[in-house]
Design an enzyme around this catalytic site. Structure first.
Site, PDB file in Angstrom:
ATOM      1  CG  HIS A  37      -0.213  -0.125   2.529  1.00  0.00           C
ATOM      2  ND1 HIS A  37       0.213  -1.339   3.017  1.00  0.00           N
ATOM      3  CD2 HIS A  37       0.149   0.782   3.454  1.00  0.00           C
ATOM      4  CE1 HIS A  37       0.809  -1.174   4.184  1.00  0.00           C
ATOM      5  NE2 HIS A  37       0.786   0.113   4.466  1.00  0.00           N
TER       6      HIS A  37
ATOM      7  CB  CYS B 132       2.072   1.562   9.773  1.00  0.00           C
ATOM      8  SG  CYS B 132       0.610   1.901   8.761  1.00  0.00           S
TER       9      CYS B 132
END
Length: 668
Positions: free
Chosen positions: A66, A182
């Site tokens: 991603h 993250c």
């Protein structure tokens, strides 16, 4: 809102090669082919760059590469179901289901919340089993749509896009809080939260999770944090509002371990809760409240300033120590020849004075260059705290302008605030979709830099520079009673909240002046010595108190006292936090008195420190080290005696020793 996934974004039962890069490239081609991104190479490069930070393979044969990319025009999901699984770095082997999550740089919150729901759903075995069993691309789209577009959770529900939880704990059940985060805040953040919640439920543990991701942030209730036995940080980035968890036993790991090893993390957190020597979160208990949407302007400014100071300190600490090493090796005259020596000499062509002079010049120059980031870093991260990533570049530029104009750290504060406000204002503009991807990487940095730096040049820089010059001249001229009074005030501030906002203000004031110190103007070095000495007193005093009258302290506090010796000697004021958390009304006043005495004595005796951190371990950078140590010793004894006296006599109930009944000692 456009559909996140369509049949043309699904590759069913394909062999896309043996490497993650080939799978990612094919999925990027699908995204571009569907008109969801402008060009393949940019999206492919951004996804690979994210892959290089942390492997995206997860347990169960899944991978979720991603990224955010300026090439992406709208949030998109692409899926490949592979006939030949590819190793994306998961502990249990290669992946046969690969989701590419592609988000624009300026993706809106609603889309990001939907992406977060998908990430959570990937941790549910029935969902992934259904994906593997699907016969057609349309069936895949229907499955994904069913999990990303359910009815919203009602207000007050226990699970939402931002905070995950297990059912409320009953009496006697262990409580843990966790934060997951993250770098992109799209997938790992939410998958780790889902895994931890499931593992905690299986272990019979009450767990509340705060997800610091792109879908927005809802901070944990302070009461929930206060009641927790331990905290888990499964993060690859800094924890926002870390000081809220101050004093709690902590397990900190990369976010991927929250996905792969949730049960082990729960077990480790429970063990840490029972271990008096466990690592604890630094900061100050009660120094920060949970951030709310109704945060007052003053609170926003305070949070931004503290963020700027926190990010500035590593530049200053490392740079200051290197300058001190340069003085140690090359002498104080190294300042006059460092540029020439570093440019014209090397290890095979040593200058006059030999290897020590050369190394001294190198260390000094590296340190001086690092210190040069003081004002830009301060301004850049103040702007970041206000406007997030779009504020960093304008903030750094405004800080550089402040330094160029001689406005110092006051100018950096003003420039950072201006840049942050400007960037945040433009970030809220409603612009056409085709322009959104350019906003955070081109338009906002450009316009906010012009606004903030332009105002610094045209309006604010000059007056602030004059104020900074006057302040430096005043400090340089301080002698006698005025210098002692300044040392007393700085010492009181260092002891007030043990690493919190007031402590940081005093420390920032000291380190900001280091760049102006010279042999003829040693006042900034004296201020630095007073601040560092005062900050060492609270943990050392708590350690001494546990030795002088151990009956007044619990077993856990005595163990913390052993560690506090080293923490205090290293200038880590947070070493006193466990004691303040248990007995704030006695520990904090006693710490302030001792730290104030030490700061006043250090200034009175003219002790100087050319290093901004390190405590006793940077003795080589401290002139009159014996007097420095004596001032610390006096303050330590004063605080230790005061805290013992307060625990013994300033109480409403008769004294019961800690060995007999530890709870009687907590704010009795």
């Amino acid at each position: 809102m456009s559909a996140l996934i369509t049949p043309e974004l699904v590759a069913l039962d394909k062999n896309l090669g043996a490497a993650p890069s080939s799978v990612i490239r094919h999925l990027a081609e699908l995204v571009v082919g569907a008109g969801r991104a402008t060009e393949i190479e940019s999206l492919y490069a951004d996804a690979l760059a994210r892959e290089a930070k942390t492997a995206t393979g997860i347990l169960g044969g899944l991978a979720i590469p991603h990224c955010r990319s300026a090439a992406v025009t709208e949030p998109t999901l692409a899926l490949a179901r592979l006939t030949s699984p590819v190793d994306f770095g998961a502990a249990d082997g290669p992946a046969d289901l690969v989701f590419l999550i592609a988000a624009p740089e300026g993706a809106d919150q609603e889309h990001l919340k939907i992406l977060a729901k998908l990430a959570r759903s990937l941790m549910q075995a029935p969902f992934t089993a259904a994906l593997r069993a699907a016969k057609t691309q349309a069936e895949i789209v229907e499955l994904v749509t069913s999990v990303v577009s359910p009815a919203p959770v009602a207000a007050g529900g226990v699970a939402g896009a931002d905070v995950g939880s297990t059912p409320a704990a009953s009496a006697g059940v262990k409580r843990i809080v966790a934060v997951t985060a993250c770098p992109t805040g799209i997938a790992h953040t939410y998958m780790a939260a889902e895994s931890l919640v499931a593992a905690a439920k299986a272990a019979g543990v009450d767990l509340q999770v705060e997800t610091q991701g792109s879908a927005g942030l809802t901070m944990l209730d302070p009461a929930v944090i206060a009641a927790a036995d331990a905290v888990i940080f499964a993060v690859d980035v800094d924890v926002r509002g870390r000081e809220r968890f101050a004093g709690k036993p902590v397990i900190q790991v990369p976010v991927k371990r929250g996905i792969d090893e949730p049960a082990k993390l729960i077990h480790d957190a429970l063990a840490a809760a029972q271990n008096p020597n466990a690592r604890r979160v630094g900061g100050t208990v009660g120094a920060a409240e949970a951030e709310e949407t109704s945060e007052h302007f003053g609170q926003k400014v305070k949070r931004a300033l503290l963020t700027g100071v926190s990010y500035m300190i590593p530049f200053v600490a490392g740079g200051g120590l290197l300058i001190a090493l340069g003085f140690l090796l090359g002498g104080y005259e190294i300042t006059e020849v460092a540029d020439t020596v570093t440019l014209e000499n090397n290890l095979f062509n040593l200058p006059e004075g030999g290897i020590l002079t050369y190394l001294g010049a190198v260390f000094f120059k590296i340190g001086a260059l690092s210190m040069g980031f003081l004002v830009p870093a301060l301004a850049g991260y103040i702007a970041y705290a206000i406007a997030d990533r779009p504020g960093i570049a304008p903030g750094f530029v405004a800080g550089a302008v402040a330094g160029f104009m001689g406005a110092g750290f006051l100018g950096g504060i003003a420039g950072g605030l201006l840049a942050g406000v400007a960037a945040a204002s433009f970030n809220k503009l409603d612009v056409p979709r085709w322009l959104r991807s350019l906003m955070p990487v081109v338009i906002i940095p450009l316009v906010a830099s012009i606004v903030a730096s332009g105002l610094m040049f045209l309006v604010l820089g000059g007056p602030i520079a004059l104020l900074t010059t006057a302040l430096n001249e005043w400090l340089s001229g301080m002698t006698g009673a005025s210098a002692i009074l300044l040392g007393l005030i700085l010492g009181l501030m260092m002891g007030f909240d043990l690493g919190g906002p007031v402590n940081k203000v005093a420390y920032a004031f000291a380190v900001a002046g280091l760049g102006t110190a010279t042999m003829a103007n040693q006042a900034p070095w004296q201020i630095m010595a007073a601040v560092m000495a005062a900050g060492m007193v609270p943990p050392l005093a708590m350690a001494l108190a546990t030795v002088l009258d151990r009956r007044l302290f619990t077993v856990a506090e005595r163990e913390n006292g052993k560690a506090a010796w080293l923490l205090g000697a290293s200038f880590i004021s947070e070493g006193a936090i466990p004691f303040a958390a248990a007995d704030v009304l006695r520990v904090i006043p006693a710490s302030m008195v001792g730290a104030g005495v030490t700061g006043a004595l250090s200034m009175a005796w003219g002790v100087t420190s050319k290093a901004p951190h390190g405590g006793m371990f940077v003795f080589f950078a401290i002139d009159s080290f014996a007097l420095f140590a004596l001032a610390i010793a006096i303050g330590t004894v004063v605080t230790a005696i005061l805290v013992i006296a307060l625990k013994r006599y300033a109480r409403k109930t008769p004294l019961v020793t800690a060995d007999a009944a530890a709870p009687a000692l907590v704010n009795a």
